[in-house]
Motif scaffolding. Structure first.
Motif, short mmCIF file in Angstrom:
data_model
loop_
_atom_site.label_atom_id
_atom_site.label_comp_id
_atom_site.label_asym_id
_atom_site.label_seq_id
_atom_site.Cartn_x
_atom_site.Cartn_y
_atom_site.Cartn_z
N PRO A 116 0.84 -1.20 0.00
CA PRO A 116 0.00 0.00 0.00
C PRO A 116 0.88 1.26 0.00
O PRO A 116 1.97 1.26 0.57
N LEU A 117 0.41 2.31 -0.66
CA LEU A 117 1.16 3.56 -0.67
C LEU A 117 1.12 4.20 0.71
O LEU A 117 0.09 4.18 1.39
N ILE A 118 2.25 4.76 1.11
CA ILE A 118 2.33 5.45 2.40
C ILE A 118 1.72 6.85 2.27
O ILE A 118 1.03 7.33 3.14
N ALA A 119 1.98 7.49 1.13
CA ALA A 119 1.46 8.85 0.89
C ALA A 119 0.85 8.91 -0.50
O ALA A 119 1.33 8.24 -1.42
N ASP A 120 -0.17 9.72 -0.66
CA ASP A 120 -0.81 9.91 -1.95
C ASP A 120 0.13 10.74 -2.84
O ASP A 120 0.49 11.86 -2.49
N PRO A 121 0.56 10.19 -3.99
CA PRO A 121 1.50 10.92 -4.84
C PRO A 121 1.00 12.30 -5.26
O PRO A 121 1.79 13.24 -5.37
N LYS A 122 -0.30 12.45 -5.48
CA LYS A 122 -0.84 13.76 -5.87
C LYS A 122 -0.67 14.77 -4.74
O LYS A 122 -0.32 15.93 -4.97
N GLU A 123 -0.92 14.33 -3.52
CA GLU A 123 -0.76 15.23 -2.37
C GLU A 123 0.70 15.61 -2.17
O GLU A 123 1.01 16.75 -1.82
#
Length: 107
Positions: free
Chosen positions: A79-86
């Motif tokens: 799972p991604l740790i942080a949203d790439p867009k954010e």
């Protein structure tokens, strides 16, 4: 050497500091989920949960019931740790310059 009803596939999982690719021979018609289970990779990485982790074949998302072909590589994604867009929005707000490949340039 593969028997006529057997195919060779790989099951892959990577952490930031470790990766494991397990080549296995399975019956023709084996699904991605069956190959993951047969590889034993979830014993080494008990954090893998097939109801949460997405899977793909050579970088393209796929379903667990996808039948595999000879030399497919099943990849288990964390799972991604942080949203790439954010993250991009935050960098833009901070005025940081990004270089190709996603790292920050020293200014």
């Amino acid at each position: 050497m593969n028997t006529p009803n057997e195919v060779t596939v790989e099951v892959a999982y990577a952490l930031p500091d470790e990766q494991l690719i397990i080549p296995i021979k399975v019956e023709d018609g084996t699904t991605a989920e069956e190959a993951i289970i047969a590889s034993g990779i979830m014993t080494k990485f008990p954090e893998i949960d097939l109801s949460i982790n997405k899977v793909g074949i050579f970088g393209k998302l796929t379903k667990l019931d996808t039948k595999l072909r000879h030399l497919d590589r099943v990849e288990i994604y964390r799972p991604l740790i942080a949203d790439p867009k954010e993250v991009r929005k935050q960098r833009a707000a901070d005025g940081k310059i990004m270089k190709k490949g996603g790292g920050d340039l020293a200014v």
